[in-house]
Design a protein around this motif. Structure first.
Motif, short mmCIF file in Angstrom:
data_model
loop_
_atom_site.label_atom_id
_atom_site.label_comp_id
_atom_site.label_asym_id
_atom_site.label_seq_id
_atom_site.Cartn_x
_atom_site.Cartn_y
_atom_site.Cartn_z
N PRO A 567 -2.43 -6.72 11.12
CA PRO A 567 -3.50 -6.47 10.34
C PRO A 567 -4.55 -7.56 10.19
O PRO A 567 -3.78 -8.63 9.97
N SER A 568 -5.75 -7.39 10.44
CA SER A 568 -6.76 -8.22 10.44
C SER A 568 -7.22 -8.57 9.07
O SER A 568 -7.76 -9.94 8.84
N ASP A 569 -6.81 -7.89 8.13
CA ASP A 569 -7.34 -8.28 6.55
C ASP A 569 -6.08 -9.14 5.87
O ASP A 569 -6.07 -9.22 4.76
N MET A 570 -5.00 -9.27 6.70
CA MET A 570 -3.91 -10.17 5.95
C MET A 570 -3.64 -11.31 7.04
O MET A 570 -2.83 -11.28 7.98
N SER A 571 -4.27 -12.17 6.60
CA SER A 571 -4.35 -13.54 7.68
C SER A 571 -2.86 -14.10 7.74
O SER A 571 -2.64 -14.73 8.77
N SER A 572 -1.94 -14.11 6.85
CA SER A 572 -0.72 -14.68 6.95
C SER A 572 0.22 -13.65 7.61
O SER A 572 1.59 -14.26 8.01
N VAL A 573 -0.16 -12.45 7.91
CA VAL A 573 0.95 -11.47 8.42
C VAL A 573 0.26 -11.42 9.79
O VAL A 573 -0.66 -10.93 10.45
N ASP A 574 1.31 -11.61 10.78
CA ASP A 574 1.28 -11.80 12.19
C ASP A 574 1.30 -10.43 13.11
O ASP A 574 0.78 -9.82 13.67
N GLN A 575 2.51 -9.61 12.38
CA GLN A 575 2.69 -8.44 12.90
C GLN A 575 3.55 -7.61 11.81
O GLN A 575 4.60 -8.17 11.51
N LEU A 576 3.28 -6.31 12.03
CA LEU A 576 4.07 -5.21 11.14
C LEU A 576 4.65 -4.16 11.97
O LEU A 576 3.88 -3.68 12.88
N GLU A 577 5.92 -3.80 11.92
CA GLU A 577 6.60 -2.69 12.80
C GLU A 577 7.39 -1.82 11.92
O GLU A 577 8.05 -2.33 11.13
N PHE A 578 7.24 -0.47 12.16
CA PHE A 578 8.21 0.37 11.74
C PHE A 578 8.80 1.24 12.77
O PHE A 578 7.88 1.72 13.71
N GLN A 579 9.78 1.46 12.62
CA GLN A 579 10.58 2.38 13.72
C GLN A 579 11.56 3.28 13.04
O GLN A 579 12.30 2.87 12.39
N GLY A 580 11.62 4.60 13.23
CA GLY A 580 12.39 5.73 12.61
C GLY A 580 12.65 6.60 13.73
O GLY A 580 11.86 7.01 14.59
N SER A 581 13.76 7.22 13.49
CA SER A 581 14.33 8.43 14.34
C SER A 581 15.21 9.14 13.83
O SER A 581 16.07 8.61 12.86
N PHE A 582 15.35 10.57 14.15
CA PHE A 582 16.36 11.25 13.76
C PHE A 582 17.17 11.73 14.96
O PHE A 582 16.47 12.24 15.97
N PHE A 583 18.45 12.01 14.83
CA PHE A 583 19.29 12.32 16.08
C PHE A 583 20.15 13.57 15.71
O PHE A 583 20.67 13.47 14.53
N ARG A 584 20.66 14.34 16.66
CA ARG A 584 21.78 15.09 16.40
C ARG A 584 22.58 15.13 17.95
O ARG A 584 21.99 15.53 18.81
N ASN A 585 23.97 15.00 17.81
CA ASN A 585 24.82 15.28 18.86
C ASN A 585 25.74 16.12 18.69
O ASN A 585 26.62 16.19 17.58
N ASP A 586 26.20 17.17 19.77
CA ASP A 586 27.19 17.95 19.50
C ASP A 586 28.24 17.84 20.61
O ASP A 586 27.73 17.86 21.80
N PHE A 587 29.40 17.61 20.32
CA PHE A 587 30.45 17.33 21.27
C PHE A 587 31.18 18.56 21.41
O PHE A 587 31.63 19.30 20.53
N VAL A 588 31.70 18.79 22.67
CA VAL A 588 32.78 19.73 23.18
C VAL A 588 33.79 18.90 23.78
O VAL A 588 33.50 18.08 24.74
N ASN A 589 35.27 19.30 23.69
CA ASN A 589 36.50 18.60 24.02
C ASN A 589 36.28 17.17 23.66
O ASN A 589 36.52 16.18 24.52
N LYS A 590 35.77 16.70 22.52
CA LYS A 590 35.74 15.44 21.93
C LYS A 590 37.05 14.55 22.14
O LYS A 590 38.21 15.21 21.75
#
Length: 747
Positions: A567-590
């Motif tokens: 963010p260029s308007d926040m001089s004290s902040v070097d970097q912001l990061e957001f990461q999100g994920s959704f997953f589904r696993n289906d097993f056979v012969n677990k």
């Protein structure tokens, strides 16, 4: 401005100021779009500049040596390091490779090592720098990995510290050392406490079961431990003291001779765990270990540039003794890995990777339980060969390769258990031949006119074949082939093959101070029962289940988003990061693992079908030139059968904060994990469900740096689980408070 006019202007401009400044331009390697806001610095100096809206830069090189390195950095692209003398001639058009997914900054003192996982399908990734280990005063690699919201570290009854990713089991994770598989070849797990972090550059974590580079089995993720390949010290020594008289010493020596780098390391010591209301000195779990490693890297560059790459040798040996003094269980093992690999240009073959490895494991187990005694001997030897070929045509990247492995397990399993019929094999030689072929095709779109948007279509295919056969069979005393032969009809006699197909689509946008990526990946995977899992089959399987283990199959889906901004308007902040994920696993012969009460070795069976789905989010902020870093992570999973994922939390929340000054680093971690459920086989009672309650706790750590001329060092403190917690399993304290002090010095 056309490309050719730009080149002409650069050449004319350089002719007037040659020797004082360098002018050039930076473009997207795939779209050829001009890149503004690229940061350009000369390593080891204060000189720097950035590109303008046309992608053009001018940098002052007055008084700078020709052998200095110039770095080109942009939030949406791979960092590029170029020798200054190569910029003194030519048109200086620098092309940067866009990063489809964002990774933590990866910087080394010499030639930059790109994460190998970038060559795989898009998926959630984390890269942990070894510097974080030293600054946070962690005890071992397990403590470092536990800071991630997707990772759970389990200290098993056998004394090993194993990793779980996304609520999966320990044998669902591949652990690699510089690309070579470290998983114990007979049960597919690895003890993270064995790793000596003094010569580690970074740890790469792939989350999810979408990898095809390293073979099947990676249902929940891959951990690749990468050693350093350039010198950053002459020698380092550290001594650690901790709770229950635990402690380790570490030594590391490095040498650089021309293009050859050599590192020798040793870690030795012991740690203890305790039982409730027992004297620590005479009762508890004691683990003694010695880790030795030799890593050598040689940069090879032929005169005609037809040979240009890295040749690396890696040797690790781990000796471990586990002693449960209360229950009289003892396990002694030696795990040894040797690998040679070449990565780079090789004549007419172009860009290739070639690797040859040997993996040996020897282990003796003396196991005592309420039902009797088990004596085991294991001797495993595996030879591996792998080759990969890369073709890069800007908008088309193609990798294909093959893997081959031949292994032999000699084992002896003698039992004296009361009220249990002694059937099956007492000893045998088990052979496994495994072959795999994999290919990954990445198709990049041309992108928009401004070179900001880029879409990808990534496709991967893998074929694996496994052949097992057994020799020199010795049956137990009560074995009757006419009655019990059904159980062992196919045991150790397998001919499996499987095809894996995965597809991913991704869109990414890069702008001056912001980059975003969105992806969807789906496909299937397989896990073949290891040799140890087959010999540890539950003796009396119900009639409605298979009397032998079957390969476990999985279908998976992942949807993810990643946003990184400056963010260029926040001089004290070097970097912001957001990461999100959704997953589904289906097993056979677990495959499900269960334990006999008091027995540290598990037994396996297939339980039909199971499924897991969940989401993960992480937010991270770097402020004040990375002096203050804060991170919050959350993971939440839903599983159909929690006994198929024993003693794994389906919820984890983490808060991490690290503050760095010139001579001191301070940090803390607060975390909360959900309840854990597992099964224990109690004699004459059958399977009992054990529940460990949800809990929260916190860690505190600090490091003080000391500089005495040519000798540098630090004093560190690490406090784990500082909030008192009395949770135990069979009397073993699981979440007890532990405190460690570490003293280190280096030249």
């Amino acid at each position: 401005m056309s490309k050719y006019l730009k080149i002409l202007n650069i050449i004319i401009f350089q002719s007037f100021i040659f020797g004082q400044t360098i002018t050039g331009s930076v473009t997207d390697r795939i779209t050829n779009g001009n890149l503004d806001g690229v940061n350009i610095t000369i390593q080891g100096t204060s000189q720097g500049t950035s590109t303008d809206s046309e992608g053009v830069f001018t940098i002052d090189i007055s008084g700078i040596s020709k052998d200095q390195i110039v770095k080109f950095q942009h939030i949406g692209y791979d960092e590029l390091s170029v020798p200054l003398d190569s910029l003194l001639t030519g048109s200086n058009i620098i092309m940067l490779q866009p990063r489809v997914l964002q990774f933590e900054a990866v910087e080394t003192a010499g030639i930059k090592r790109k994460p190998a996982i970038e060559k795989d399908l898009p998926q959630t990734v984390a890269i942990l720098q070894a510097e974080a280990f030293e600054l946070r005063a962690f005890v071992d690699a397990g403590d470092l990995l536990a800071t991630d919201q997707s990772v759970q570290i389990e200290e098993s009854l056998s004394g090993r510290k194993t990793i779980s990713i996304r609520g999966g089991n320990a044998d669902d994770v591949l652990v690699l050392y510089n690309g070579f598989r470290l998983n114990r070849p007979y049960d597919n797990v690895f003890d993270l406490s064995l790793i000596d972090m003094q010569n580690i550059e970074q740890i790469e974590i792939v989350k999810g079961g979408h990898s095809v580079l390293y073979g099947p089995d990676a249902f929940s993720g891959v951990v690749n431990i990468v050693p350093k390949n350039t010198k950053d010290k002459n020698a380092r020594f550290s001594q650690q003291f901790g709770s229950y008289s635990s402690g380790f010493w570490n030594g590391n020596v490095q040498a650089q001779l021309g293009n050859t780098f050599l590192s020798l390391s040793q870690k030795q010591g012991s740690y203890k765990r305790v039982f409730e209301d027992l004297d620590v000195e005479n009762n508890g779990l004691l683990t003694q270990l010695t880790h030795r490693s030799m890593d050598m890297s040689n940069r090879i560059k032929g005169k005609d540039n037809k040979v240009n790459g890295n040749l690396e040798f890696n040797l690790t040996q781990d000796d471990q003794l586990f002693n449960n003094k209360r229950d009289f269980n003892k396990i002694k093992s030696q795990n040894q890995l040797f690998g040679v690999q070449y990565d780079g240009l090789l004549g007419l073959l172009g860009e290739v990777e070639i690797a040859i490895g040997n993996h040996k494991l020897q282990e003796t187990q003396g196991l005592n339980s309420y039902t009797g005694f088990v004596s085991r001997g294991l001797d495993h030897n595996a030879n591996k060969f792998e080759v990969r070929k890369y073709i890069n045509l800007k908008r088309l990247e193609w990798m294909f390769g093959t893997q081959m492995e031949k292994s032999l397990l000699k084992y002896w399993d003698d039992r004296n258990l009361s009220n249990i019929k002694q059937v099956g094999l007492k000893g045998a030689d088990l052979n496994r031949d495994q072959f795999g072929f994999a290919t990954v095709l990445k198709i990049h779109s041309k992108g928009d006119d401004a070179g900001k948007w880029l879409t990808d279509l990534d496709v991967s295919f893998r074929y694996d074949q496994v052949k097992d056969h057994k020799e020199n069979l010795v049956y137990r005393d009560n074995h009757d082939p006419t009655v019990d032969g059904r159980t062992f009809l196919k045991f150790g006699e397998n001919n499996w093959d499987n095809k894996i197909f995965k597809i991913s689509t991704i869109a990414s946008k890069r702008s001056l101070n912001n980059t975003m990526a969105y992806w969807v990946t789906t496909g299937n995977n397989i896990k073949f029962p290891s040799l140890q899992q087959q010999i540890s089959l539950t003796d009396l399987a119900p009639n409605d289940r298979s009397p032998y283990l079957l390969p476990e199959k999985m279908k998976s889906l992942e949807i993810g988003v990643n946003v990184v901004s400056q963010p260029s308007d926040m001089s004290s902040v070097d970097q912001l990061e957001f990461q999100g994920s959704f997953f589904r696993n289906d097993f056979v012969n677990k495959m499900r693992i269960t334990y006999l009460l008091g027995m540290p070795v598990g037994y396996y069976e297939n339980v039909g079908t199971a499924d897991m789905m969940g989401f993960e989010v992480k937010m991270k902020a770097k402020t004040y030139d990375d002096a203050l870093i804060g991170e919050v992570g959350l993971s939440k999973y839903t599983v159909s059968d929690q006994s198929a994922f024993p003693f794994k939390s389906t919820f984890k929340l983490t808060l991490n904060m690290t503050a760095k000054w010139n001579w001191i680093t301070f940090g803390t971690r607060w975390f909360q994990e959900g309840e854990q459920i597992g099964l224990i086989n109690v004699p004459s009672k059958g399977f009992n469900e054990i529940e460990l309650p949800a809990f929260s706790n916190y860690d505190i750590y600090w490091t003080i740096k000391i500089n005495m001329g040519s000798i540098k060092g630090d004093i560190s403190y690490s406090g784990r689980n500082l909030k008192k917690n009395d949770t135990s399993l069979n009397g073993l304290m699981l979440r007890d408070t532990r405190k460690y002090f570490t003293f280190s010095a280096e030249l």
